[in-house]
Design an enzyme around this catalytic site. Structure first.
Site, PDB file in Angstrom:
ATOM      1  N   ARG A  36       5.305  -8.050   8.539  1.00  0.00           N
ATOM      2  CA  ARG A  36       4.502  -7.098   7.743  1.00  0.00           C
ATOM      3  C   ARG A  36       3.074  -7.045   8.275  1.00  0.00           C
ATOM      4  NH1 ARG A  36       4.402  -7.835   1.291  1.00  0.00           N
ATOM      5  NH2 ARG A  36       2.936  -9.481   1.845  1.00  0.00           N
ATOM      6  N   GLU A  43       2.446   0.058  -8.906  1.00  0.00           N
ATOM      7  CA  GLU A  43       2.523  -1.410  -8.961  1.00  0.00           C
ATOM      8  C   GLU A  43       1.259  -1.917  -9.640  1.00  0.00           C
ATOM      9  OE1 GLU A  43       2.255  -3.122  -5.003  1.00  0.00           O
ATOM     10  OE2 GLU A  43       0.986  -1.483  -4.329  1.00  0.00           O
ATOM     11  N   LYS A  79      -1.174  -3.589   4.315  1.00  0.00           N
ATOM     12  CA  LYS A  79      -1.942  -4.590   3.568  1.00  0.00           C
ATOM     13  C   LYS A  79      -3.295  -4.707   4.257  1.00  0.00           C
ATOM     14  CE  LYS A  79      -0.929  -8.950   1.256  1.00  0.00           C
ATOM     15  NZ  LYS A  79      -1.359  -8.569  -0.075  1.00  0.00           N
TER      16      LYS A  79
HETATM   17  N1  PMP Z   1       1.318  -5.478  -4.402  1.00  0.00           N
HETATM   18  C1  PMP Z   1       0.073  -5.711  -3.950  1.00  0.00           C
HETATM   19  C2  PMP Z   1      -0.947  -4.642  -4.038  1.00  0.00           C
HETATM   20  C3  PMP Z   1      -0.227  -6.970  -3.403  1.00  0.00           C
HETATM   21  O1  PMP Z   1      -1.463  -7.221  -2.928  1.00  0.00           O
HETATM   22  C4  PMP Z   1       0.780  -7.958  -3.335  1.00  0.00           C
HETATM   23  C5  PMP Z   1       0.516  -9.288  -2.691  1.00  0.00           C
HETATM   24  N2  PMP Z   1      -0.422 -10.050  -3.360  1.00  0.00           N
HETATM   25  C6  PMP Z   1       2.046  -7.662  -3.850  1.00  0.00           C
HETATM   26  C7  PMP Z   1       2.289  -6.392  -4.352  1.00  0.00           C
HETATM   27  C8  PMP Z   1       3.160  -8.667  -3.810  1.00  0.00           C
HETATM   28  O2  PMP Z   1       3.646  -8.816  -2.502  1.00  0.00           O
HETATM   29  P1  PMP Z   1       4.298 -10.180  -1.997  1.00  0.00           P
HETATM   30  O3  PMP Z   1       5.470 -10.431  -2.872  1.00  0.00           O
HETATM   31  O4  PMP Z   1       4.687  -9.906  -0.602  1.00  0.00           O
HETATM   32  O5  PMP Z   1       3.252 -11.222  -2.146  1.00  0.00           O
END
Ligand code: PMP
Length: 286
Positions: free
Chosen positions: A52, A184, A151
């Site tokens: 990622r 989200e 990200k």
């Molecule tokens: N959404 C956002 C905006 C995030 O920054 C994160 C990670 N902190 C997540 C979802 C969760 O992703 P992951 O399960 O890969 O940590």
């Protein structure tokens, strides 16, 4: 022993882990990052996180000056240098030092650093009793702007929504997308349960493709629970039987109130608990 930070190939003391004020990561949020976790010395889904990170970097045309396996080794070295087994790991790649103009081509070389630290968790009562959240007025990035799948170091939208959550006396906020559908939370993905079916917004709703989200979907499928990636409205959240959030640091957090509406019977639901327990087991399995 002081905290060691991996910075451009060297393990340096925390006090010496410094980045220039001319770094475009700082001047423009021009960079990408990952938040990863290790359990008893094993890094959970490291390959997926590194992939990622490379996808995010590729999305902003930033070349990471290390191969994936070199990065994985750097993560392991940083954990070892800090004597950490259960840790939160932050990997950051910035555009590097440039001029005051935007042009990324004038940045000499990307900066890469890795911080390992103790995990900051929600208080244990929240896992027992559930979290209260709100819907933020600040919407998630439009997928044709900085796509939420990236990200990136520019988290201002999410920070604005987080401020709304804190102002409302809560810890998290749901962000809607440009079409008004649920995207989200500021740092976590969102799921609901309705009539025994697990629902979560699709990637196309403009969300980060969470690694915990993927794991929860896989667990649900293993359990024979139907999973649907579908657009959800705020109303769908209000009438859900269960709701929970997922993320690397938070793992699985039950949600029991949204915008002052009680979700289900106001307690973490049975499917949430089953999925959380299995996630806990898989992350800690040897
Ligand atoms: N959404 C956002 C905006 C995030 O920054 C994160 C990670 N902190 C997540 C979802 C969760 O992703 P992951 O399960 O890969 O940590």
């Amino acid at each position: 022993m002081g905290q060691k930070v991996w910075l451009n190939g060297n393990l340096v003391e925390r006090e010496d882990a410094k980045i220039s004020v001319f770094d475009h990561g700082l001047l423009y949020g021009d960079g990408v990052f990952e938040g990863i976790r290790s359990y008893s010395g094993r890094v959970f889904r490291l390959k997926e996180h590194i992939r990622r990170l490379f996808d995010s970097a590729n999305g902003i045309r930033l070349g990471i000056p290390l191969a994936a396996d070199e990065l994985a080794k750097a993560v392991a070295d940083t954990l070892q240098a800090n004597g950490l087994k259960d840790a939160y790991i932050r990997v950051v790649v910035t555009r590097g030092v440039g001029t005051l103009g935007l042009d990324p081509n004038r940045c000499q070389s990307p900066a890469v650093f890795i911080i390992t630290d103790r995990i900051e968790l929600y208080p244990p009562e929240l896992y027992e009793n559930g979290l209260e959240i709100i819907t933020a007025a600040t919407m998630r990035n439009h997928p044709n702007a900085v796509n939420p799948r990236l990200k990136s170091l520019n988290y201002l939208n999410n920070i604005l929504a987080k401020i709304e959550a804190i102002d409302a006396g809560t810890l998290e906020a749901v962000m809607l997308n440009h079409q008004g559908f649920v995207a989200e939370c500021t740092g976590d993905n969102l799921f609901i349960v309705r009539d025994g079916v697990l629902f979560t917004p699709p990637i196309a709703a403009g969300i980060l493709e969470g690694i915990t989200r993927d794991e929860i979907i896989a667990i649900a499928e293993d359990f024979g629970i139907k999973v649907r990636e579908e657009n959800l409205t705020r109303h769908d959240l209000y009438v859900a039987d269960e709701c929970f959030l997922t993320g690397t640091a938070a793992e699985v957090v039950p949600v029991v109130r949204i915008d002052k509406r009680t979700i289900g019977d106001g307690h973490p639901g049975p499917i949430t608990k089953r999925l959380a327990e299995e996630f806990h087991r898989r992350t800690r399995a040897s």
